[in-house]
Design a protein around this motif. Structure first.
Motif, PDB file in Angstrom:
ATOM      1  N   THR A 262       0.826  -1.217   0.000  1.00  0.00           N
ATOM      2  CA  THR A 262       0.000   0.000   0.000  1.00  0.00           C
ATOM      3  C   THR A 262       0.856   1.261   0.000  1.00  0.00           C
ATOM      4  O   THR A 262       0.369   2.331  -0.326  1.00  0.00           O
ATOM      5  CB  THR A 262      -0.884   0.067   1.258  1.00  0.00           C
ATOM      6  OG1 THR A 262      -0.020   0.174   2.401  1.00  0.00           O
ATOM      7  CG2 THR A 262      -1.759  -1.163   1.388  1.00  0.00           C
ATOM      8  N   GLY A 263       2.114   1.113   0.466  1.00  0.00           N
ATOM      9  CA  GLY A 263       2.968   2.289   0.634  1.00  0.00           C
ATOM     10  C   GLY A 263       2.818   2.924   2.008  1.00  0.00           C
ATOM     11  O   GLY A 263       3.448   3.939   2.300  1.00  0.00           O
ATOM     12  N   ILE A 264       1.966   2.319   2.871  1.00  0.00           N
ATOM     13  CA  ILE A 264       1.767   2.877   4.218  1.00  0.00           C
ATOM     14  C   ILE A 264       2.333   1.900   5.246  1.00  0.00           C
ATOM     15  O   ILE A 264       2.076   0.688   5.160  1.00  0.00           O
ATOM     16  CB  ILE A 264       0.263   3.080   4.518  1.00  0.00           C
ATOM     17  CG1 ILE A 264      -0.378   3.965   3.452  1.00  0.00           C
ATOM     18  CG2 ILE A 264       0.056   3.682   5.917  1.00  0.00           C
ATOM     19  CD1 ILE A 264      -1.891   4.002   3.519  1.00  0.00           C
ATOM     20  N   GLY A 265       3.066   2.434   6.220  1.00  0.00           N
ATOM     21  CA  GLY A 265       3.598   1.587   7.285  1.00  0.00           C
ATOM     22  C   GLY A 265       2.781   1.741   8.562  1.00  0.00           C
ATOM     23  O   GLY A 265       2.507   2.869   8.989  1.00  0.00           O
ATOM     24  N   TYR A 266       2.375   0.623   9.148  1.00  0.00           N
ATOM     25  CA  TYR A 266       1.695   0.640  10.457  1.00  0.00           C
ATOM     26  C   TYR A 266       2.523  -0.160  11.456  1.00  0.00           C
ATOM     27  O   TYR A 266       3.087  -1.205  11.113  1.00  0.00           O
ATOM     28  CB  TYR A 266       0.302   0.018  10.358  1.00  0.00           C
ATOM     29  CG  TYR A 266      -0.706   0.873   9.629  1.00  0.00           C
ATOM     30  CD1 TYR A 266      -1.182   2.066  10.202  1.00  0.00           C
ATOM     31  CD2 TYR A 266      -1.188   0.506   8.381  1.00  0.00           C
ATOM     32  CE1 TYR A 266      -2.105   2.856   9.531  1.00  0.00           C
ATOM     33  CE2 TYR A 266      -2.119   1.293   7.708  1.00  0.00           C
ATOM     34  CZ  TYR A 266      -2.571   2.474   8.294  1.00  0.00           C
ATOM     35  OH  TYR A 266      -3.485   3.252   7.636  1.00  0.00           O
ATOM     36  N   SER A 267       2.517   0.315  12.713  1.00  0.00           N
ATOM     37  CA  SER A 267       3.247  -0.407  13.758  1.00  0.00           C
ATOM     38  C   SER A 267       2.367  -1.516  14.329  1.00  0.00           C
ATOM     39  O   SER A 267       1.149  -1.564  14.082  1.00  0.00           O
ATOM     40  CB  SER A 267       3.641   0.562  14.876  1.00  0.00           C
ATOM     41  OG  SER A 267       2.491   0.888  15.647  1.00  0.00           O
ATOM     42  N   VAL A 268       2.992  -2.373  15.132  1.00  0.00           N
ATOM     43  CA  VAL A 268       2.231  -3.448  15.785  1.00  0.00           C
ATOM     44  C   VAL A 268       1.114  -2.831  16.642  1.00  0.00           C
ATOM     45  O   VAL A 268      -0.042  -3.293  16.599  1.00  0.00           O
ATOM     46  CB  VAL A 268       3.157  -4.327  16.664  1.00  0.00           C
ATOM     47  CG1 VAL A 268       2.353  -5.397  17.394  1.00  0.00           C
ATOM     48  CG2 VAL A 268       4.253  -4.968  15.814  1.00  0.00           C
ATOM     49  N   LEU A 269       1.448  -1.769  17.372  1.00  0.00           N
ATOM     50  CA  LEU A 269       0.414  -1.169  18.239  1.00  0.00           C
ATOM     51  C   LEU A 269      -0.670  -0.465  17.421  1.00  0.00           C
ATOM     52  O   LEU A 269      -1.832  -0.438  17.832  1.00  0.00           O
ATOM     53  CB  LEU A 269       1.052  -0.216  19.261  1.00  0.00           C
ATOM     54  CG  LEU A 269       1.983  -0.907  20.260  1.00  0.00           C
ATOM     55  CD1 LEU A 269       2.543   0.102  21.275  1.00  0.00           C
ATOM     56  CD2 LEU A 269       1.276  -2.051  21.007  1.00  0.00           C
ATOM     57  N   ASP A 270      -0.316   0.082  16.252  1.00  0.00           N
ATOM     58  CA  ASP A 270      -1.348   0.632  15.347  1.00  0.00           C
ATOM     59  C   ASP A 270      -2.347  -0.463  14.973  1.00  0.00           C
ATOM     60  O   ASP A 270      -3.560  -0.225  14.901  1.00  0.00           O
ATOM     61  CB  ASP A 270      -0.743   1.130  14.019  1.00  0.00           C
ATOM     62  CG  ASP A 270       0.079   2.406  14.170  1.00  0.00           C
ATOM     63  OD1 ASP A 270      -0.159   3.179  15.113  1.00  0.00           O
ATOM     64  OD2 ASP A 270       0.966   2.623  13.302  1.00  0.00           O
ATOM     65  N   ILE A 271      -1.823  -1.639  14.702  1.00  0.00           N
ATOM     66  CA  ILE A 271      -2.697  -2.743  14.262  1.00  0.00           C
ATOM     67  C   ILE A 271      -3.602  -3.175  15.416  1.00  0.00           C
ATOM     68  O   ILE A 271      -4.802  -3.393  15.238  1.00  0.00           O
ATOM     69  CB  ILE A 271      -1.854  -3.954  13.754  1.00  0.00           C
ATOM     70  CG1 ILE A 271      -0.961  -3.528  12.583  1.00  0.00           C
ATOM     71  CG2 ILE A 271      -2.741  -5.125  13.369  1.00  0.00           C
ATOM     72  CD1 ILE A 271      -1.678  -3.106  11.328  1.00  0.00           C
ATOM     73  N   VAL A 272      -3.017  -3.272  16.611  1.00  0.00           N
ATOM     74  CA  VAL A 272      -3.832  -3.649  17.782  1.00  0.00           C
ATOM     75  C   VAL A 272      -4.970  -2.637  17.960  1.00  0.00           C
ATOM     76  O   VAL A 272      -6.140  -3.011  18.099  1.00  0.00           O
ATOM     77  CB  VAL A 272      -2.952  -3.714  19.056  1.00  0.00           C
ATOM     78  CG1 VAL A 272      -3.804  -3.866  20.308  1.00  0.00           C
ATOM     79  CG2 VAL A 272      -1.948  -4.863  18.942  1.00  0.00           C
ATOM     80  N   LYS A 273      -4.628  -1.351  17.921  1.00  0.00           N
ATOM     81  CA  LYS A 273      -5.650  -0.309  18.130  1.00  0.00           C
ATOM     82  C   LYS A 273      -6.701  -0.332  17.021  1.00  0.00           C
ATOM     83  O   LYS A 273      -7.893  -0.174  17.270  1.00  0.00           O
ATOM     84  CB  LYS A 273      -4.983   1.076  18.179  1.00  0.00           C
ATOM     85  CG  LYS A 273      -4.310   1.358  19.506  1.00  0.00           C
ATOM     86  CD  LYS A 273      -3.683   2.758  19.504  1.00  0.00           C
ATOM     87  CE  LYS A 273      -2.421   2.760  20.366  1.00  0.00           C
ATOM     88  NZ  LYS A 273      -1.338   3.553  19.792  1.00  0.00           N
TER      89      LYS A 273
END
Ligand code: NAD
Ligand code: WQD
Length: 335
Positions: A262-273
């Motif tokens: 996608t070109g977007i980076g998410y962190s592990v905590l972003d995914i949890v939230k």
């Protein structure tokens, strides 16, 4: 046009069969059912209202694949079939090299013999090793840190070499980032055996009450919140990218390489939230040590796929989280 899909009952393969059938392609799939189930064939047919021709065959047994080539003439092959667990590949390197490399060579020998010289190959962002910068473009240096990744890099080179002496060969290498999500029907998705290694299936099993708590592998990376950053892509977007790749592989020759992310980076905590917000379920987590072999940050520059394939990812993270949970709930019989 008739397309052969290896690993067609697997997670990405099954979603790709749906998208190909929806676009009017004739699709023949095969799989040895090592990591998938035969009822996926019925599910694909239920979703599309079209026939999916399926063969049970093992790439390691070349003669088991021959009837597929005897009975059909293919315009292209999309090659998904592989063993794919990174940790397991470190423990069982021989099994990984044999299945992924020897199996692919058997498939290609049949392709040559029966005159199909177009292949779309499931590669992986793992071939970029630990990238020095992000976003990653296709011309970044390549390296691997485990046998699974090495099979991907070796196969990229093997398929590319086919094009040197034979100008008829057409090879599209697709480097996937982190596929998650599931078909909106809840009929197709990823159901890993045992305890999941990957983040989203783990979170979904915590949500389902099958696992108690997520372990977050490290919060001291050089990233905004200290946890690892990845480029998560909805599996349906990824599957659609293969339809565009079929157009490319059948209209060109030589080697073409594309990042599918996608070109977007998410962190592990972003995914949890995001999972909590999308589904209204709390995901308990504890911080654990870093996982061996993990990198801090990895996301794509998907510009080349947009320019040359006319493809870009459409689904957002909320949708990925909703569809992952919908599939997990249904597959565990929770609704
Ligand atoms: P999957 O395990 O769900 O699908 C692979 C399928 O290949 C399975 O159904 C398995 O039974 C079949 N298979 C394995 N060995 C075979 C053999 N010898 N003969 C016939 N069939 C065989 O995996 P997936 O997530 O759908 O991945 C598909 C492809 O994409 C793989 O090549 C994988 O390495 C690659 N990939 C996956 C990811 C990911 O995170 N899921 C990321 C990058 C690349
Ligand atoms: C994502 C993030 C973990 C589980 C793997 C393969 C790669 C490709 C895609 C095939 C990381 C963290 C995870 C958990 C966690 N596959 N995490 N707790 O490692 O980016 O990529 O799948 O080609 O080759 O390596 O994906 O989902 O395992 O991890 O904190 O229980 O989640 O540390 O930052 P990864 P992943």
């Amino acid at each position: 046009m008739k397309i052969l899909v290896s690993g067609g009952t697997g997670y990405i393969g099954s979603h790709t069969c749906v998208e190909l059938l929806n676009k009017g392609y004739d699709v023949v799939a095969f799989d040895n059912l090592y990591n998938s189930k035969i009822d996926v064939v019925d599910r694909v047919e239920k979703i599309t209202g079209k026939k999916l021709i399926f063969y049970k065959a093992d790439m390691l047994d070349k003669e088991s694949m021959r009837p597929i080539f005897e009975e059909h003439k293919f315009d292209a092959v999309i090659h998904f079939a592989a063993l794919k667990a990174v940790g397991e590949s470190v423990q069982k390197p021989l099994a990984y090299y044999k299945n992924n490399i020897s199996g692919s060579l058997n498939l290609c020998e049949l392709m040559n013999e029966y005159g199909c010289k177009r292949i779309i190959f499931s590669s992986s962002a793992t071939v970029y090793g630990a990238p020095k910068t992000v976003p990653i473009t296709e011309d970044f240096p390549l390296s691997t840190t485990n046998p699974y990744g090495s099979t991907k890099l070796m196969l990229e080179r093997i398929f590319s070499d086919f094009c040197v002496p034979d100008p008829e060969w057409s090879v599209v290498l697709l480097r996937y980032f982190n596929p998650i999500g599931a078909h909106e029907s809840g009929l197709l998705g990823e159901s890993p055996n045992g305890i999941p290694n990957n983040l989203m299936p783990y979170i979904a099993q915590v949500a389902a009450g099958k696992l108690e708590c997520l372990g977050v592998f490290g919060n001291d990376y050089d990233t905004p919140d200290g946890t690892g950053v990845r480029d998560y892509i909805h599996v349906v977007d990824l599957a659609k990218g293969h339809v565009n790749a079929v157009e490319k592989v059948t209209s060109s020759t030589g080697v073409n390489i594309y990042n599918l992310g996608t070109g977007i980076g998410y962190s592990v905590l972003d995914i949890v939230k995001a999972f909590e917000a999308a589904n209204g379920i709390k995901i308990p987590y504890v911080i654990k040590p870093r996982r061996a072999g993990d990198i801090a940050i990895c996301y794509a520059n998907p510009g080349k796929a947009k320019r040359e394939l006319g493809w870009e990812a459409k689904y957002d993270l909320e949708r990925m989280c909703k569809d992952s949970w919908n599939f997990t709930k249904k597959s565990l019989g929770l609704e």
